[in-house]
Design a protein around this motif. Structure first.
Motif, PDB file in Angstrom:
ATOM      1  N   VAL A 200       0.842  -1.205   0.000  1.00 43.26           N
ATOM      2  CA  VAL A 200       0.000   0.000   0.000  1.00 43.26           C
ATOM      3  C   VAL A 200       0.871   1.246   0.000  1.00 43.26           C
ATOM      4  O   VAL A 200       0.712   2.145  -0.836  1.00 43.26           O
ATOM      5  CB  VAL A 200      -0.949  -0.001   1.213  1.00 43.26           C
ATOM      6  CG1 VAL A 200      -1.663   1.343   1.336  1.00 43.26           C
ATOM      7  CG2 VAL A 200      -1.963  -1.136   1.109  1.00 43.26           C
ATOM      8  N   GLU A 218      -9.215   2.243  -5.007  1.00 42.59           N
ATOM      9  CA  GLU A 218     -10.068   1.198  -4.443  1.00 42.59           C
ATOM     10  C   GLU A 218      -9.141   0.215  -3.725  1.00 42.59           C
ATOM     11  O   GLU A 218      -8.336  -0.454  -4.366  1.00 42.59           O
ATOM     12  CB  GLU A 218     -10.847   0.467  -5.537  1.00 42.59           C
ATOM     13  CG  GLU A 218     -11.698  -0.679  -5.004  1.00 42.59           C
ATOM     14  CD  GLU A 218     -12.354  -1.510  -6.104  1.00 42.59           C
ATOM     15  OE1 GLU A 218     -13.399  -2.111  -5.822  1.00 42.59           O
ATOM     16  OE2 GLU A 218     -11.818  -1.555  -7.224  1.00 42.59           O
ATOM     17  N   VAL A 219      -9.226   0.156  -2.404  1.00 46.79           N
ATOM     18  CA  VAL A 219      -8.285  -0.671  -1.635  1.00 46.79           C
ATOM     19  C   VAL A 219      -8.343  -2.122  -2.084  1.00 46.79           C
ATOM     20  O   VAL A 219      -7.318  -2.743  -2.373  1.00 46.79           O
ATOM     21  CB  VAL A 219      -8.567  -0.572  -0.123  1.00 46.79           C
ATOM     22  CG1 VAL A 219      -7.717  -1.584   0.645  1.00 46.79           C
ATOM     23  CG2 VAL A 219      -8.285   0.836   0.377  1.00 46.79           C
ATOM     24  N   CYS A 223     -14.235  -6.613  -0.751  1.00 48.40           N
ATOM     25  CA  CYS A 223     -13.473  -6.948   0.461  1.00 48.40           C
ATOM     26  C   CYS A 223     -14.171  -7.982   1.336  1.00 48.40           C
ATOM     27  O   CYS A 223     -13.525  -8.614   2.181  1.00 48.40           O
ATOM     28  CB  CYS A 223     -13.175  -5.679   1.259  1.00 48.40           C
ATOM     29  SG  CYS A 223     -14.614  -4.921   2.057  1.00 48.40           S
ATOM     30  N   LEU A 233      -7.593  -6.868   4.847  1.00 46.23           N
ATOM     31  CA  LEU A 233      -8.317  -6.497   3.634  1.00 46.23           C
ATOM     32  C   LEU A 233      -9.792  -6.868   3.706  1.00 46.23           C
ATOM     33  O   LEU A 233     -10.539  -6.620   2.754  1.00 46.23           O
ATOM     34  CB  LEU A 233      -7.673  -7.163   2.413  1.00 46.23           C
ATOM     35  CG  LEU A 233      -6.220  -6.761   2.131  1.00 46.23           C
ATOM     36  CD1 LEU A 233      -5.666  -7.556   0.953  1.00 46.23           C
ATOM     37  CD2 LEU A 233      -6.106  -5.267   1.875  1.00 46.23           C
ATOM     38  N   VAL A 238     -10.627  -3.295   6.988  1.00 45.23           N
ATOM     39  CA  VAL A 238     -10.158  -2.554   5.823  1.00 45.23           C
ATOM     40  C   VAL A 238     -10.103  -1.052   6.084  1.00 45.23           C
ATOM     41  O   VAL A 238      -9.343  -0.319   5.425  1.00 45.23           O
ATOM     42  CB  VAL A 238     -11.035  -2.870   4.596  1.00 45.23           C
ATOM     43  CG1 VAL A 238     -12.418  -2.228   4.729  1.00 45.23           C
ATOM     44  CG2 VAL A 238     -10.333  -2.458   3.305  1.00 45.23           C
ATOM     45  N   VAL A 241      -6.685   0.380   6.406  1.00 50.55           N
ATOM     46  CA  VAL A 241      -5.975   0.716   5.172  1.00 50.55           C
ATOM     47  C   VAL A 241      -6.488   2.036   4.603  1.00 50.55           C
ATOM     48  O   VAL A 241      -5.712   2.886   4.146  1.00 50.55           O
ATOM     49  CB  VAL A 241      -6.105  -0.405   4.137  1.00 50.55           C
ATOM     50  CG1 VAL A 241      -5.262  -0.094   2.905  1.00 50.55           C
ATOM     51  CG2 VAL A 241      -5.686  -1.742   4.735  1.00 50.55           C
ATOM     52  N   ILE A 242      -7.811   2.218   4.623  1.00 51.29           N
ATOM     53  CA  ILE A 242      -8.393   3.488   4.153  1.00 51.29           C
ATOM     54  C   ILE A 242      -7.809   4.653   4.941  1.00 51.29           C
ATOM     55  O   ILE A 242      -7.372   5.664   4.369  1.00 51.29           O
ATOM     56  CB  ILE A 242      -9.928   3.447   4.268  1.00 51.29           C
ATOM     57  CG1 ILE A 242     -10.499   2.462   3.244  1.00 51.29           C
ATOM     58  CG2 ILE A 242     -10.530   4.839   4.068  1.00 51.29           C
ATOM     59  CD1 ILE A 242     -11.992   2.254   3.330  1.00 51.29           C
ATOM     60  N   ILE A 245      -4.149   5.422   3.994  1.00 50.12           N
ATOM     61  CA  ILE A 245      -4.006   6.151   2.733  1.00 50.12           C
ATOM     62  C   ILE A 245      -4.422   7.606   2.901  1.00 50.12           C
ATOM     63  O   ILE A 245      -3.766   8.519   2.375  1.00 50.12           O
ATOM     64  CB  ILE A 245      -4.827   5.457   1.631  1.00 50.12           C
ATOM     65  CG1 ILE A 245      -4.217   4.079   1.322  1.00 50.12           C
ATOM     66  CG2 ILE A 245      -4.893   6.307   0.368  1.00 50.12           C
ATOM     67  CD1 ILE A 245      -5.050   3.224   0.387  1.00 50.12           C
ATOM     68  N   VAL A 257     -10.126   7.700  -1.616  1.00 53.49           N
ATOM     69  CA  VAL A 257     -10.059   6.243  -1.450  1.00 53.49           C
ATOM     70  C   VAL A 257     -11.392   5.679  -0.981  1.00 53.49           C
ATOM     71  O   VAL A 257     -12.154   6.321  -0.243  1.00 53.49           O
ATOM     72  CB  VAL A 257      -8.926   5.876  -0.459  1.00 53.49           C
ATOM     73  CG1 VAL A 257      -9.127   6.557   0.888  1.00 53.49           C
ATOM     74  CG2 VAL A 257      -8.777   4.378  -0.297  1.00 53.49           C
ATOM     75  N   VAL A 259     -13.588   1.385  -0.948  1.00 53.04           N
ATOM     76  CA  VAL A 259     -13.448  -0.059  -1.063  1.00 53.04           C
ATOM     77  C   VAL A 259     -14.794  -0.614  -1.525  1.00 53.04           C
ATOM     78  O   VAL A 259     -15.844  -0.020  -1.266  1.00 53.04           O
ATOM     79  CB  VAL A 259     -13.030  -0.685   0.291  1.00 53.04           C
ATOM     80  CG1 VAL A 259     -14.153  -0.554   1.319  1.00 53.04           C
ATOM     81  CG2 VAL A 259     -12.608  -2.139   0.134  1.00 53.04           C
ATOM     82  N   SER A 275     -15.225   6.581   3.912  1.00 51.02           N
ATOM     83  CA  SER A 275     -14.755   6.584   2.526  1.00 51.02           C
ATOM     84  C   SER A 275     -14.992   7.952   1.888  1.00 51.02           C
ATOM     85  O   SER A 275     -15.937   8.665   2.228  1.00 51.02           O
ATOM     86  CB  SER A 275     -15.491   5.512   1.714  1.00 51.02           C
ATOM     87  OG  SER A 275     -15.218   4.216   2.222  1.00 51.02           O
TER      88      SER A 275
END
Length: 379
Positions: A200, A218-219, A223, A233, A238, A241-242, A245, A257, A259, A275
């Motif tokens: 990432v 888009e991660v 998912c 993930l 998830v 991760v969002i 970023i 970003v 997902v 998101s």
């Protein structure tokens, strides 16, 4: 008065030193100019529920059958634009019918050659994934190895060289790639969560280094698929991760970003809240009314604030009918994306996901989609 031999030698030495220093400085300057990323032409932004490109809403002022088109980002799933197969036992599946060989460079080159044609029909975005998508459209197992990352999360140079070719062309054309990082059935080729997060970070840093500002992230594709090996993930984690970023900023800029979840599923309220835009999938949604219902359900979620809704995958067509999933999403002011794959016994010109891919607008299904797209967008 003339100079003696010593003075002349000293003078010549000074000249030589000056020449060497000047040459080195010039080489450094030239190298710096070669490595500095060129200025980019296209920047994506979000204002309320609309997408903006270079400070203006997309399709500014456009309406179709009384529906607002301004601010939408029509798209198509082109997940395998940088596809390759690192498994020699399965690579034979992707041979081109005219050469009887697979060629990853040809695949990307033909992708880029067709991008202006897509744009001329009103396509502003496409989904491309660093781990691709099923080259059969749908598949129960994935023997192939298709990943832009090695097992430790380092970037594979050949993949990212092909990606750069596509992203540069998109920037030139004013298009907005929807870049997926991970795909179920391929994430297991990263050895652990440390490698996932390294992948990432390396990808986002690479995007910054190349000065892209026209990318939606888009991660992970769907998912909530049970095929993901790394829990980070999955839907429970998830957001980590969002958040990662979103916190990675350079010069006051960060990447937008989101997902995706499986077809017909509504993302949890917290993921929708966090998101930047909401990805939905129409796979499995056989009636257009369900598309309308999905959009309404998302907008009614607890804590929802206005943001774009973005279908980036739907394998339902019916483009010749008065109502279909594309039209239903458009009426609801949600961007819609085609997912076209080659069905059994269909010829090479069918499908944008099935490898090898004919990236042209050649099959009846592709022509019907792009025809309706051109009508809706008025380009």
């Amino acid at each position: 008065m003339g100079c003696n031999v010593f003075e002349r030698s000293f003078y010549n030495l000074l000249c030589l030193i000056f020449y060497i220093c000047f040459s080195c400085a010039n080489v450094r300057s030239t190298a710096d100019s070669q490595t500095s990323p060129p200025a980019k032409r296209t920047e994506i932004a979000i204002v309320g529920g609309d997408f903006y490109i270079n400070g203006n809403p997309t399709f500014k002022g456009r309406k179709w059958n009384g529906n607002k088109i301004e601010g939408l980002l029509p798209n198509s799933r082109m997940a395998n634009g940088i596809f390759d197969d690192l498994n020699p036992e399965s690579a034979h599946n992707w041979k081109y019918p005219d050469t009887n060989e697979w060629d990853a460079e040809r695949n990307t080159l033909e992708f880029v050659e067709n991008m202006p044609l897509w744009k001329a029909h009103g396509l502003l975005s496409f989904n491309i994934n660093l781990q691709g998508g099923s080259p059969f459209g749908y598949s129960k197992s994935q023997a192939w190895i298709n990943s832009g990352f090695d097992k430790d999360g380092n970037l594979r140079g050949d993949y990212f060289k092909r990606l750069k070719t596509i992203l540069d062309k998109a920037d030139e054309l004013g298009m907005v790639p929807n870049l997926g990082l991970f795909y179920f059935g391929q994430d297991q080729h990263l050895k652990d969560e440390v490698a996932v997060l390294k992948a990432v970070d390396n990808t986002i840093d690479w995007l910054f280094e190349n000065n892209y500002r026209n990318i939606l992230i888009e991660v992970a594709n769907e998912c909530n698929s049970k095929s993901y090996d790394h829990a980070i993930l999955g839907p429970q984690r998830v957001l980590e991760v969002i958040d990662r970023i979103q916190k990675n900023q350079k010069n006051g800029y960060r990447f937008l970003v989101s997902v995706s979840f499986e077809g017909g599923h509504i993302p949890p309220a917290l993921i929708v809240q966090k998101s930047d835009y909401v990805i939905l999938h129409g796979n499995g949604v056989s009636h257009p009314d369900r598309i309308t219902e999905m959009v309404k359900t998302v907008r009614a979620l607890e804590g929802y604030t206005e943001k774009p809704l973005f279908f980036n995958e739907d394998d339902h067509f019916d483009f010749d009918k008065d109502d279909n999933n594309f039209i239903s999403a458009t009426r609801s002011h949600a961007s819609w994306g085609l997912f076209d794959y080659r069905k059994e016994n269909e010829s090479f010109d069918h499908g944008f996901q099935s490898v090898p891919v004919d990236w042209g607008i050649n099959s009846a299904r592709k022509k019907a989609f792009f025809g309706l797209l051109k009508e809706i967008t008025g380009v």
